[in-house]
Design an enzyme around this catalytic site. Sequence first.
Site, PDB file in Angstrom:
ATOM      1  N   LYS A   1      -1.790   0.274  -0.344  1.00  0.00           N
ATOM      2  CA  LYS A   1      -2.974   0.005  -0.240  1.00  0.00           C
ATOM      3  C   LYS A   1      -2.843   0.615   1.656  1.00  0.00           C
ATOM      4  O   LYS A   1      -1.858   0.235   2.508  1.00  0.00           O
ATOM      5  CB  LYS A   1      -2.788  -0.977   0.120  1.00  0.00           C
TER       6      LYS A   1
HETATM    7  C1  E4P Z   1      -7.849  -7.539  -1.438  1.00  0.00           C
HETATM    8  O1  E4P Z   1      -7.455  -6.503  -1.614  1.00  0.00           O
HETATM    9  C2  E4P Z   1      -7.488  -8.876  -0.038  1.00  0.00           C
HETATM   10  O2  E4P Z   1      -6.749  -9.107  -0.355  1.00  0.00           O
HETATM   11  C3  E4P Z   1      -8.281 -10.145  -0.537  1.00  0.00           C
HETATM   12  O3  E4P Z   1      -9.779  -9.818  -1.113  1.00  0.00           O
HETATM   13  C4  E4P Z   1      -8.934 -10.285   0.699  1.00  0.00           C
HETATM   14  O4  E4P Z   1      -9.774 -11.537   0.425  1.00  0.00           O
HETATM   15  P1  E4P Z   1      -9.924 -12.660   1.598  1.00  0.00           P
HETATM   16  O5  E4P Z   1     -11.488 -12.065   2.813  1.00  0.00           O
HETATM   17  O6  E4P Z   1     -10.583 -14.079   0.868  1.00  0.00           O
HETATM   18  O7  E4P Z   1      -8.412 -12.328   2.789  1.00  0.00           O
END
Ligand code: E4P
Length: 217
Positions: free
Chosen positions: A83
């Site tokens: 990522k």
């Molecule tokens: C996705 O890859 C992220 O880790 C996640 O969906 C972020 O979510 P949040 O905005 O609730 O922290």
Amino acid sequence: MQLFLDTTDTATLRALAETGLVDGVTTNPTLIAKSGRNMTEVIAEICEIIQGPVSAEVTAVEAAAMIKEGEKLAAIAPNVVVKVPLTVEGLKAVQTFSQSGIMTNVTLCFSALQALMAAKAGATFVSPFVGRLDDHGAEGMGLIQEIRTVFDNYDFDTEILVASVRSLSHLKEAVLIGADCATLPPSVFQDMFKHPLTDRGLDAFLADWAKTGQSIL
Ligand code: E4P
């Protein structure tokens, strides 16, 4: 529609994996910090529980360092997806990963043009954050529709991974738009199975069945 869980809570993940309906997992540095565990250990455990894509995020900000971190993360298990944040440096790293066959998830996407650049760089997944856009006063799901149009217009293979999902309505809209995947907090995943009319209907069926005194087996 592939359903991923956005969690580093391996006990919850093990329980929900038993449904047979969890296709992958996403993590981020905040979730790793929340786990209180060593990142390599927690990613390795998640990759044993779920055979589908498991996103592990780099924390370097320059491409060369991101590439080193990503190669280390990708070596944890064959299903690791590296990522990378949606920055110029991040997209340089994505091109290198793409050439060496390492899957990538470009995260922190907040516009259709950012998603276009991620797709051109060869990202496997791009993660638009719908909840955070809503929090910012914008229309998160509108972005999913825009990215769907861009990717279909140009036949990109990059998959739309709807992220920062906060509710069942986010998920329903993503499904209707035709997003490829969504990553869900465990609570939203659990809520998907529920409807009060299912509970009420089943109670009535079981009560009527009991009155017959029969047994199928
Ligand atoms: C996705 O890859 C992220 O880790 C996640 O969906 C972020 O979510 P949040 O905005 O609730 O922290």
